[in-house]
Design an enzyme around this catalytic site. Structure first.
Site, PDB file in Angstrom:
ATOM      1  N   SER A  95      -0.783  13.206 -14.720  1.00 32.99           N
ATOM      2  CA  SER A  95      -2.093  13.423 -15.327  1.00 32.99           C
ATOM      3  C   SER A  95      -2.100  14.791 -15.994  1.00 32.99           C
ATOM      4  CB  SER A  95      -3.188  13.377 -14.259  1.00 32.99           C
ATOM      5  OG  SER A  95      -4.425  13.832 -14.778  1.00 32.99           O
ATOM      6  N   TYR A 131      -7.267  15.870  -6.108  1.00 38.08           N
ATOM      7  CA  TYR A 131      -6.528  15.099  -7.118  1.00 38.08           C
ATOM      8  C   TYR A 131      -5.600  15.985  -7.958  1.00 38.08           C
ATOM      9  CZ  TYR A 131      -5.730  11.740 -10.920  1.00 38.08           C
ATOM     10  OH  TYR A 131      -5.153  10.918 -11.851  1.00 38.08           O
ATOM     11  N   ASP A 186       0.875  -1.172   0.000  1.00 37.47           N
ATOM     12  CA  ASP A 186       0.000   0.000   0.000  1.00 37.47           C
ATOM     13  C   ASP A 186       0.909   1.216   0.000  1.00 37.47           C
ATOM     14  OD1 ASP A 186      -1.697   2.109   0.476  1.00 37.47           O
ATOM     15  OD2 ASP A 186      -2.575   1.304   2.306  1.00 37.47           O
ATOM     16  N   LYS A 195      -1.422  15.915  -8.185  1.00 36.38           N
ATOM     17  CA  LYS A 195      -0.720  15.727  -9.452  1.00 36.38           C
ATOM     18  C   LYS A 195       0.175  16.923  -9.785  1.00 36.38           C
ATOM     19  CE  LYS A 195      -2.160  11.618 -10.548  1.00 36.38           C
ATOM     20  NZ  LYS A 195      -1.191  10.488 -10.518  1.00 36.38           N
TER      21      LYS A 195
END
Length: 251
Positions: free
Chosen positions: A145, A163, A63, A167
């Protein structure tokens, strides 16, 4: 890819999607791939699927958002595969929530810890292995991304939360690491920033499914081939950042 035959690559988030495609592709090209992910059953299935390719596939539960889990995984790698040449930080997660929603701090932390801190944890651990190895070239490739370059809201149903922040942070961290390693020409730091790729991460964002289904998208194999491009263009070249979009994407 001849010079990479039997070299070791570690790929995180390897249980599905982009990570699984990268693992398949590199094994077909003759590399030994160590897949890291939380879902061991998926890793076992991928191992059976790859079978006796030119290279070999091995795996370990990890993880990446958990620093101890990362340390344990890379301790195992150091003991069994001490000549790691490539790390692909691919593990990522997005969750359908917003920054200002109440009582969602654990969700926001999981996005940051997986997409940003996980990549940093893995890079720090693999660097310990690489700097003691005998190899003459090492690659750390971060799967980023388009949202690490451009924040947009494609529709009212797409909630971005932290998010893009993670990124953007990963892209900045890639550049900082490149600067930190300027004195060692063996190291190459790259960031790949895809546009829309239809993977399981989309299923974690159910509100966006209708929008995403109508948009042009990349295949996971497109990203695997981009990794191959970075590895084969020549050791004197450093691909710092690649943006790859599907034809017709409006972002």
């Amino acid at each position: 890819m001849e010079r990479w035959s039997r070299k070791v690559a570690v790929v995180t988030g390897c249980s599905s999607g982009i990570g699984a495609s990268i693992a398949r592709h590199l094994c077909k090209k003759g590399m030994i791939v160590i897949g890291l992910a939380r879902r061991v059953q998926r890793l076992e299935s991928l191992s059976k699927e790859i079978g006796d390719e030119e290279g070999a596939f091995h795996f370990h539960e990890c993880d990446v958002s958990n620093r101890l889990s990362v340390k344990n995984a890379f301790a195992w790698i150091a003991q069994n595969y001490p000549n790691v040449s490539v790390l692909v930080n691919n593990a990522g997660v997005n969750i359908s929530t917003s920054i200002l929603a109440e009582d969602n701090e654990a969700l926001l932390e999981s996005v940051v810890n997986t997409n940003l801190m996980g990549a940093l944890y893995c890079t720090k651990e693999v660097y310990k292995i690489m700097k003691q190895a005998n190899g003459d070239e090492f690659y750390i490739i971060n799967i980023n991304s388009i949202l690490g370059h451009n924040i947009f809201r494609a529709s009212r149903d797409v909630r971005l939360n932290v998010y893009p922040s993670a990124k953007f942070g990963l892209r900045a961290a890639s550049e900082v690491m490149r600067l930190e390693l300027l004195g060692d020409k063996r190291f190459h730091i790259s960031s790949i920033s895809p546009g829309l790729v239809k993977t399981e991460i989309v299923d974690m964002h159910p509100d966006a499914k209708k929008f995403i289904a109508a948009e042009p998208s990349l295949n996971t194999e497109d990203i695997a081939k981009t990794v191959e491009f970075i590895l084969t263009i020549g050791s004197h070249v450093q691909i710092a950042d690649i943006i790859i979009k599907p034809v017709g994407e409006r972002i």
